[in-house]
Scaffold this motif. Structure first.
Motif, PDB file in Angstrom:
ATOM      1  N   TYR A  75      37.581  65.717 -47.660  1.00  0.00           N
ATOM      2  CA  TYR A  75      37.027  64.962 -46.013  1.00  0.00           C
ATOM      3  C   TYR A  75      38.783  65.101 -45.636  1.00  0.00           C
ATOM      4  CZ  TYR A  75      32.775  63.134 -48.182  1.00  0.00           C
ATOM      5  OH  TYR A  75      31.619  63.388 -48.707  1.00  0.00           O
ATOM      6  N   ASP A  87      40.532  64.142 -42.186  1.00  0.00           N
ATOM      7  CA  ASP A  87      41.082  62.996 -41.042  1.00  0.00           C
ATOM      8  C   ASP A  87      42.488  63.214 -40.293  1.00  0.00           C
ATOM      9  OD1 ASP A  87      40.460  60.961 -38.960  1.00  0.00           O
ATOM     10  OD2 ASP A  87      39.439  59.916 -39.968  1.00  0.00           O
ATOM     11  N   LEU A 114      43.501  58.794 -38.370  1.00  0.00           N
ATOM     12  CA  LEU A 114      41.650  58.372 -38.702  1.00  0.00           C
ATOM     13  C   LEU A 114      41.041  58.285 -37.344  1.00  0.00           C
ATOM     14  CD1 LEU A 114      42.476  55.575 -41.612  1.00  0.00           C
ATOM     15  CD2 LEU A 114      42.898  58.107 -41.707  1.00  0.00           C
ATOM     16  N   ALA A 147      37.835  58.509 -38.748  1.00  0.00           N
ATOM     17  CA  ALA A 147      36.795  57.272 -39.286  1.00  0.00           C
ATOM     18  C   ALA A 147      37.189  55.941 -38.255  1.00  0.00           C
ATOM     19  CB  ALA A 147      38.466  56.796 -40.596  1.00  0.00           C
ATOM     20  N   ARG A 148      37.783  55.976 -37.041  1.00  0.00           N
ATOM     21  CA  ARG A 148      37.091  54.924 -35.898  1.00  0.00           C
ATOM     22  C   ARG A 148      36.375  55.020 -35.801  1.00  0.00           C
ATOM     23  NH1 ARG A 148      41.511  55.230 -32.577  1.00  0.00           N
ATOM     24  NH2 ARG A 148      43.061  56.496 -33.862  1.00  0.00           N
ATOM     25  N   ARG A 182      33.523  56.589 -36.536  1.00  0.00           N
ATOM     26  CA  ARG A 182      32.091  56.296 -37.441  1.00  0.00           C
ATOM     27  C   ARG A 182      31.806  58.003 -38.127  1.00  0.00           C
ATOM     28  NH1 ARG A 182      32.162  51.192 -40.010  1.00  0.00           N
ATOM     29  NH2 ARG A 182      29.666  50.990 -40.113  1.00  0.00           N
ATOM     30  N   ALA A 186      32.476  61.641 -40.403  1.00  0.00           N
ATOM     31  CA  ALA A 186      33.390  62.125 -41.549  1.00  0.00           C
ATOM     32  C   ALA A 186      32.934  63.244 -41.440  1.00  0.00           C
ATOM     33  CB  ALA A 186      32.854  61.346 -42.734  1.00  0.00           C
ATOM     34  N   ALA A 197      32.236  58.928 -47.691  1.00  0.00           N
ATOM     35  CA  ALA A 197      32.964  58.883 -46.975  1.00  0.00           C
ATOM     36  C   ALA A 197      33.777  57.763 -46.662  1.00  0.00           C
ATOM     37  CB  ALA A 197      32.820  58.888 -45.799  1.00  0.00           C
ATOM     38  N   ALA A 198      33.470  56.336 -47.203  1.00  0.00           N
ATOM     39  CA  ALA A 198      33.254  55.013 -46.424  1.00  0.00           C
ATOM     40  C   ALA A 198      34.071  54.781 -47.622  1.00  0.00           C
ATOM     41  CB  ALA A 198      32.742  53.977 -45.965  1.00  0.00           C
ATOM     42  N   LEU A 236      37.799  56.523 -48.330  1.00  0.00           N
ATOM     43  CA  LEU A 236      38.900  56.316 -47.647  1.00  0.00           C
ATOM     44  C   LEU A 236      39.405  54.631 -47.574  1.00  0.00           C
ATOM     45  CD1 LEU A 236      40.194  56.676 -44.597  1.00  0.00           C
ATOM     46  CD2 LEU A 236      38.278  55.263 -43.352  1.00  0.00           C
ATOM     47  N   ARG A 237      38.600  53.685 -48.402  1.00  0.00           N
ATOM     48  CA  ARG A 237      38.763  52.578 -48.891  1.00  0.00           C
ATOM     49  C   ARG A 237      39.853  52.716 -49.706  1.00  0.00           C
ATOM     50  NH1 ARG A 237      33.804  50.001 -47.906  1.00  0.00           N
ATOM     51  NH2 ARG A 237      32.956  50.040 -49.796  1.00  0.00           N
TER      52      ARG A 237
END
Length: 538
Positions: free
Chosen positions: A48, A50, A54, A57-58, A60, A62, A213-214, A217-218
């Protein structure tokens, strides 16, 4: 999820249902799917990307580059996904652009019509992108025809990798290739093993809103998902027009509230932060208020036929289970500290009782036993939400909320009549507040909560200022009356936790003072609510 590469990079909406699994459910689920279709298996390795800030991601979105297969059968596919209808819910429709590539290098020029210019500006190019994390898993796919639909079921087992950090992947995705979207939840419910009225679910297939993806990222950022505020359900429900049918509004609100419940339930299963339980409980109450007041008013004499009664009963049962854990959290984190620091006489300003009593003697035993009860209640809730029953109930609610709405009266007709009637009844009962028993005051507080929650949900049917003022007064009364309820709960808890006469006497003194103050404040806000109820928007 799609493996159907779009050679020209064109976009297509993707409707899918995500389900989190337990390790012990993987093989039984695989066996049930094998009876429906022949499986095929691939190794999938995705990177993934970015920007350093990001930007994807900001927005929303991916972007990934996926390696599918091994040896000479390797294929490379790049994919861009954007948020669509459903947001972070388990059942969602997202924008998806895919393109087959000759090798391991991004080529954004292959995304014809993708919204990259909106995200990156006019100079959309791969140079500013960097790898953020990877997902590596074995995917088994079944092409299933069921419930009038063609569904691609994928079972993924593997892990997310971000530097030295790892997180497991253990999930199923049901993607709709053709047919009604309700077929996804119908198939998922069948796969749990439950049969209507005969057999309970034996597999835990939990509706799961967090994408790979979420989660990745976390993991890469070293953060966890914090508690989701219950108020987010209103925002996530999207635009609600007062001309919308009540049944459609209820399905939208119940679905959004369920997302909040599930997100916080996941947090409560691994964290001791009491806010996860608190926000899940509030979201359950909001959900129930919508069903109890709006749906019931729309159905008239048919009662709760919009949402099946069995599901309403389960909703209440889960609210009680979350509530049991929350009550002990409040007692330990709010009530006991207040009891320990109580003792200042309002008139003289002097300490009436020497404080820090909770650090030794009989109070030490109270604290120890109370925190033991709190931990036991939290562990009991964790065990309950870890089982198949919670997941099955959630799936049934996802199925109901996503189904086409029935014809029903518009919100602007149903809400003013129902809420106005309840406000008038509330005002009549509130006029006798000082003479009500503790149990009756508690019921009045619950009525205030339900009114506030449903008024917030149906706010488009009323003038803004009147709605805001009424909701504020209801909230203030609810808080004041809640402090009185906390006194009753504390007295009962102290009686169970200790036989010490000194502790019980001190708790009674504290309770009299707190109850007097709470009654005074509650009565003040009740007078504000005694005015004519809010009127519908003209």
């Amino acid at each position: 999820m799609a493996n159907h590469e779009q050679q020209a990079g064109g976009g297509a909406p993707e409707t899918e249902l995500k389900l989190a699994l337990r390790a012990e459910d993987v093989e039984p689920l695989r066996a049930r799917l094998d009876r429906l279709a022949a499986p095929r298996r691939d190794r999938v390795d995705s990177t993934y990307y970015d920007t350093p800030d990001l930007r994807l991601a900001r927005s929303r979105a991916a972007l990934r580059l996926r390696r599918i297969g091994t040896g000479k059968r390797v294929r490379w596919v790049q994919t861009l996904k954007t948020e669509g209808e459903g947001g972070d819910s388990a059942l969602s429709t997202r924008g998806e652009w895919e393109a087959a590539l000759p090798g391991a290098a991004l080529d954004l020029s292959r995304f014809a019509g993708a919204p990259l210019s909106r995200i990156f500006g006019a100079d959309a190019a791969a140079e500013g992108l960097r790898a953020v994390f990877r997902t590596v898993f074995v995917r088994t796919i079944w092409d299933v025809s069921a419930y009038g639909a063609h569904i691609e079921v994928a079972l993924d087992v593997g892990e997310i990798r971000a530097g030295t950090r790892r997180a497991p992947i253990l999930e199923a995705e049901l993607e709709l290739r053709s047919g009604p979207s309700t077929a996804l939840t119908s198939l998922a419910l069948e796969l749990t093993g439950a049969t209507r009225g005969k057999k309970k679910a034996d597999l835990r297939l939990m509706p799961y809103g967090a994408s790979k993806a979420a989660r990745g990222l976390r993991l890469a950022m070293g953060v966890t998902a914090g508690p989701t505020p219950a108020t987010r359900a209103i925002a996530d429900a999207g635009s609600i027009d007062s001309r919308d049918g009540v049944d459609a509004v209820c399905r939208k609100l119940v679905g959004a509230a369920l997302n909040v419940v599930l997100a916080n339930a996941e947090g409560a299963s691994v964290s001791d932060d009491p806010e996860y339980v608190h926000q899940a409980r509030v979201a359950l109450r909001r959900m129930h208020a919508v069903v109890e007041i709006l749906a019931k008013a729309s159905d008239g004499e048919r009662g709760e036929r919009g949402l099946p009664r069995a599901q309403v009963r389960e909703m209440r049962r889960w609210a009680r289970r979350f509530g049991a854990a929350r009550d002990w959290d409040v007692f330990c984190s709010e009530t006991l500290p207040d009891l320990r620091t109580y003792g200042r006489d309002a008139a003289s300003g002097k300490a009436a009782v020497p404080r820090e009593a909770g650090t030794s003697g009989p109070w030490q035993g109270v604290l120890r036993r109370a925190h033991g009860k709190c931990e036991a209640a939290r562990n009991r809730l964790r065990a309950q939400i870890a089982g198949p029953a919670f997941a099955h109930w959630a799936l049934e609610l996802v199925h109901w909320s996503a189904a086409p709405p029935r014809d029903s009266a518009p919100l602007q007709v149903v809400a003013p009549a129902a809420i106005g009637r309840l406000l008038r009844r509330f005002a009549r009962r509130g006029a006798r507040f000082s003479r009500l028993s503790d149990a009756e005051r508690h019921k009045l507080r619950i009525a205030a909560k339900r009114l506030r929650y449903v008024l917030e949900a149906a706010h488009t049917a009323f003038p803004k200022k009147a709605t805001r003022d009424t909701m504020h007064a209801l909230e203030q009364f609810q808080d004041a009356a809640g402090r009185g309820v906390d006194v009753t709960v504390a007295r009962e808890a102290i009686a169970r936790l200790t036989r010490s006469a000194a502790v019980r006497t001190e708790a009674r003194k504290w309770g009299r003072v707190r109850q007097r103050d709470a009654t005074k404040q509650a009565a003040h806000w009740l007078r504000r609510l005694a005015d004519p109820p809010i009127r519908p928007r003209s």
